[in-house]
Structure formats: structure tokens, C-alpha cells
Scaffold this motif. Structure first.
Motif, short mmCIF file in Angstrom:
data_model
loop_
_atom_site.label_atom_id
_atom_site.label_comp_id
_atom_site.label_asym_id
_atom_site.label_seq_id
_atom_site.Cartn_x
_atom_site.Cartn_y
_atom_site.Cartn_z
N SER A 102 0.84 -1.21 0.00
CA SER A 102 0.00 0.00 0.00
C SER A 102 0.87 1.26 0.00
O SER A 102 0.54 2.25 -0.65
N LYS A 103 2.00 1.22 0.69
CA LYS A 103 2.90 2.37 0.69
C LYS A 103 3.51 2.58 -0.70
O LYS A 103 3.66 3.72 -1.15
N ILE A 104 3.84 1.49 -1.38
CA ILE A 104 4.38 1.61 -2.74
C ILE A 104 3.33 2.21 -3.66
O ILE A 104 3.62 3.10 -4.46
N LEU A 105 2.08 1.75 -3.53
CA LEU A 105 1.00 2.28 -4.37
C LEU A 105 0.77 3.76 -4.08
O LEU A 105 0.58 4.56 -5.00
N ARG A 106 0.77 4.12 -2.79
CA ARG A 106 0.61 5.53 -2.44
C ARG A 106 1.76 6.37 -2.97
O ARG A 106 1.57 7.51 -3.42
N GLY A 107 2.97 5.84 -2.95
CA GLY A 107 4.13 6.54 -3.49
C GLY A 107 3.99 6.77 -4.99
O GLY A 107 4.30 7.85 -5.49
N GLN B 166 3.64 10.35 -6.87
CA GLN B 166 4.50 10.78 -7.99
C GLN B 166 3.65 11.31 -9.14
O GLN B 166 3.99 12.32 -9.75
N GLU B 167 2.53 10.66 -9.44
CA GLU B 167 1.64 11.13 -10.50
C GLU B 167 1.06 12.51 -10.13
O GLU B 167 0.99 13.41 -10.97
N GLU B 168 0.63 12.66 -8.88
CA GLU B 168 0.11 13.95 -8.43
C GLU B 168 1.20 15.03 -8.49
O GLU B 168 0.93 16.18 -8.80
N ASN B 169 2.42 14.63 -8.20
CA ASN B 169 3.54 15.57 -8.25
C ASN B 169 3.74 16.10 -9.66
O ASN B 169 4.01 17.28 -9.86
#
Length: 128
Positions: free
Chosen positions: A35-40, A44-47
Motif C-alpha cells: 500500500s505504501k508503494i502504491l501511495r508513493g 508521484q503522479e500527483e507531483n
């Protein structure tokens, strides 16, 4: 030879210990890691989107600052025109007052000339 065997045993133990540490991760921890990898990845996409928005915002700020500088120049030009108009009005008032003074002087001297000419005519006709 004993030395080499000792080194090999130590290497095998460290590899086994590293492998056993990987087995100590529980299923909940794995899910947390995933889940942390998915959130990361989502962050990145939001960034990327935020970086594009920052670029757009910077271009808007540049345009606004250009407009503001143009408006400031316009205000300065209008202020200068107002100052010039006020100076023209002041100079015209001075010219008018100077012309009034000259007219008074010419009027009085004209009056004296007229009296002189009239007196000369009266005296001239009185001798005739």
C-alpha cells in the motif's frame, strides 16, 4: 585450508541469516509495504500534475506582472501630463497678469498722448 573453510562457513551463515530475515515479514507488513508503494506511485503522479500547475501559475504571474508594469507606466505618463497641464495653466495666468500690467501702462500713456494731442489741437485752433 582451514582458513578457507572458516570463511566459507561464515559466508553461508550470513547468507542464510539474510534469507531468514526476509521470511520474518508478516502478511500484514507485506500489505502495508504494497500500500505504501502504491501511495508513493500515486503521489508521484500527483507531483507531475502539480509541477504542471506550478508552471502555468508562474506564466500567469509573469503576464500579471507585465500588465502591472504597463499600468504603472500609464499612470506615470498620465501624472506627467497632469503636471504639464497644471504648469501650462500657471504660465497662462502669469501671462494674463503681465498683459494686464502692460495694457494699464499703455492705456495711461495713450491717455497722456491723447490729452497732449487734444491740447495741441485746441491751442493750434485757438491761434487760427
Amino acid at each position: 585450508m582451514k582458513r578457507y573453510t572458516l570463511i566459507i562457513i561464515l559466508l553461508v551463515l550470513t547468507v542464510k541469516q539474510t534469507f531468514s530475515q526476509n521470511l520474518l515479514i508478516t502478511e500484514v507488513q507485506r500489505d502495508s509495504i504494497v500500500s505504501k508503494i502504491l501511495r508513493g506511485n500515486q503521489a508521484q503522479e500527483e507531483n507531475v500534475v502539480l509541477k504542471k500547475q506550478i508552471i502555468v501559475k508562474d506564466s500567469v504571474i509573469a503576464v500579471c506582472s507585465t500588465v502591472i508594469s504597463i499600468q504603472k507606466n500609464s499612470i506615470n505618463l498620465q501624472q506627467q501630463q497632469l503636471n504639464n497641464s497644471l504648469m501650462i495653466i500657471k504660465n497662462q495666468k502669469e501671462i494674463i497678469s503681465n498683459e494686464k500690467k502692460r495694457a494699464r501702462k499703455k492705456g495711461f500713456s495713450g491717455f497722456l498722448k491723447g490729452v497732449g494731442v487734444g491740447a495741441a489741437l485746441v491751442v493750434g485752433f485757438s491761434f487760427l
